[in-house]
Motif scaffolding. Structure first.
Motif, PDB file in Angstrom:
ATOM      1  N   VAL A   2       0.840  -1.200   0.000  1.00 15.02           N
ATOM      2  CA  VAL A   2       0.000   0.000   0.000  1.00 15.02           C
ATOM      3  C   VAL A   2       0.875   1.251   0.000  1.00 15.02           C
ATOM      4  N   LEU A   3       1.932   1.255   0.811  1.00 20.60           N
ATOM      5  CA  LEU A   3       2.847   2.393   0.838  1.00 20.60           C
ATOM      6  C   LEU A   3       3.494   2.586  -0.531  1.00 20.60           C
ATOM      7  N   ASP A   4       3.918   1.502  -1.154  1.00 16.68           N
ATOM      8  CA  ASP A   4       4.527   1.583  -2.485  1.00 16.68           C
ATOM      9  C   ASP A   4       3.549   2.195  -3.487  1.00 16.68           C
ATOM     10  N   ALA A   5       2.298   1.770  -3.446  1.00 19.87           N
ATOM     11  CA  ALA A   5       1.287   2.304  -4.360  1.00 19.87           C
ATOM     12  C   ALA A   5       1.071   3.804  -4.125  1.00 19.87           C
ATOM     13  N   GLU A   6       1.012   4.204  -2.860  1.00 18.97           N
ATOM     14  CA  GLU A   6       0.842   5.620  -2.532  1.00 18.97           C
ATOM     15  C   GLU A   6       2.016   6.447  -3.050  1.00 18.97           C
ATOM     16  N   LEU A   7       3.226   5.972  -2.788  1.00 23.00           N
ATOM     17  CA  LEU A   7       4.410   6.721  -3.195  1.00 23.00           C
ATOM     18  C   LEU A   7       4.515   6.810  -4.714  1.00 23.00           C
ATOM     19  N   ARG A   8       4.247   5.706  -5.409  1.00 20.18           N
ATOM     20  CA  ARG A   8       4.296   5.729  -6.877  1.00 20.18           C
ATOM     21  C   ARG A   8       3.245   6.694  -7.437  1.00 20.18           C
ATOM     22  N   ALA A   9       2.058   6.686  -6.852  1.00 21.95           N
ATOM     23  CA  ALA A   9       0.988   7.567  -7.333  1.00 21.95           C
ATOM     24  C   ALA A   9       1.348   9.041  -7.150  1.00 21.95           C
ATOM     25  N   SER A  10       2.124   9.344  -6.111  1.00 18.50           N
ATOM     26  CA  SER A  10       2.509  10.733  -5.857  1.00 18.50           C
ATOM     27  C   SER A  10       3.839  11.101  -6.507  1.00 18.50           C
ATOM     28  N   GLY A  11       4.502  10.117  -7.130  1.00 14.20           N
ATOM     29  CA  GLY A  11       5.787  10.380  -7.764  1.00 14.20           C
ATOM     30  C   GLY A  11       6.920  10.557  -6.764  1.00 14.20           C
ATOM     31  N   THR A  12       6.752   9.998  -5.573  1.00 16.06           N
ATOM     32  CA  THR A  12       7.751  10.122  -4.511  1.00 16.06           C
ATOM     33  C   THR A  12       8.540   8.833  -4.395  1.00 16.06           C
ATOM     34  N   SER A  13       9.850   8.946  -4.318  1.00 15.02           N
ATOM     35  CA  SER A  13      10.669   7.745  -4.130  1.00 15.02           C
ATOM     36  C   SER A  13      10.597   7.297  -2.678  1.00 15.02           C
ATOM     37  N   PHE A  14      10.879   6.026  -2.451  1.00 18.53           N
ATOM     38  CA  PHE A  14      10.884   5.497  -1.087  1.00 18.53           C
ATOM     39  C   PHE A  14      11.954   6.205  -0.254  1.00 18.53           C
ATOM     40  N   ALA A  15      13.111   6.469  -0.842  1.00 13.43           N
ATOM     41  CA  ALA A  15      14.192   7.154  -0.123  1.00 13.43           C
ATOM     42  C   ALA A  15      13.745   8.542   0.320  1.00 13.43           C
ATOM     43  N   THR A  16      13.072   9.271  -0.557  1.00 16.43           N
ATOM     44  CA  THR A  16      12.575  10.601  -0.205  1.00 16.43           C
ATOM     45  C   THR A  16      11.557  10.510   0.922  1.00 16.43           C
ATOM     46  N   ALA A  17      10.684   9.540   0.855  1.00 14.23           N
ATOM     47  CA  ALA A  17       9.675   9.365   1.907  1.00 14.23           C
ATOM     48  C   ALA A  17      10.338   9.058   3.244  1.00 14.23           C
ATOM     49  N   LEU A  18      11.355   8.224   3.229  1.00 11.67           N
ATOM     50  CA  LEU A  18      12.060   7.882   4.470  1.00 11.67           C
ATOM     51  C   LEU A  18      12.651   9.113   5.122  1.00 11.67           C
ATOM     52  N   ILE A  19      13.264   9.949   4.325  1.00 16.60           N
ATOM     53  CA  ILE A  19      13.989  11.094   4.870  1.00 16.60           C
ATOM     54  C   ILE A  19      13.063  12.273   5.165  1.00 16.60           C
TER      55      ILE A  19
END
Length: 101
Positions: free
Chosen positions: A63-80
């Motif tokens: 679910v987190l991956d789907a949210e981040l992809r939909a917003s164009g945000t990388s996982f690394a950016t979300a972490l930081i």
């Protein structure tokens, strides 16, 4: 450790075939019934199913991956930058050096 250990319920209470069963028959249907599904709500939506941390973690990450992809945000950016607990670490870079002759 061999891969087959993760398929064996004698090794751990959580194993791949068991996680697949829990995901298919309980966790995915629970999320499909929910009115709103976000990564922050997954844990509470799946709380009625006891245990099965591996399957629940897989669902939450999906679910987190789907949210981040939909917003164009990388996982690394979300972490930081989005409070997921990441720490930015820089690595000193000196460029490529020629190979010794």
């Amino acid at each position: 450790m061999s891969v087959s250990r993760w398929l064996d319920p004698h090794y751990s209470s959580e194993y791949v075939d068991g996680a697949e069963h829990i995901l298919r028959d309980y966790l995915v249907p629970a999320l499909m019934r929910a009115e709103e599904v976000t990564a922050h709500r997954v844990a509470s939506l799946l709380a009625p199913v006891k245990g099965h941390r591996m399957a629940k973690a897989a669902m939450e990450m999906a679910v987190l991956d789907a949210e981040l992809r939909a917003s164009g945000t990388s996982f690394a950016t979300a972490l930081i930058h989005q409070g997921l607990g990441g720490v930015r670490v820089s690595v000193e870079h000196h460029g490529l050096r020629p190979a010794a002759a």
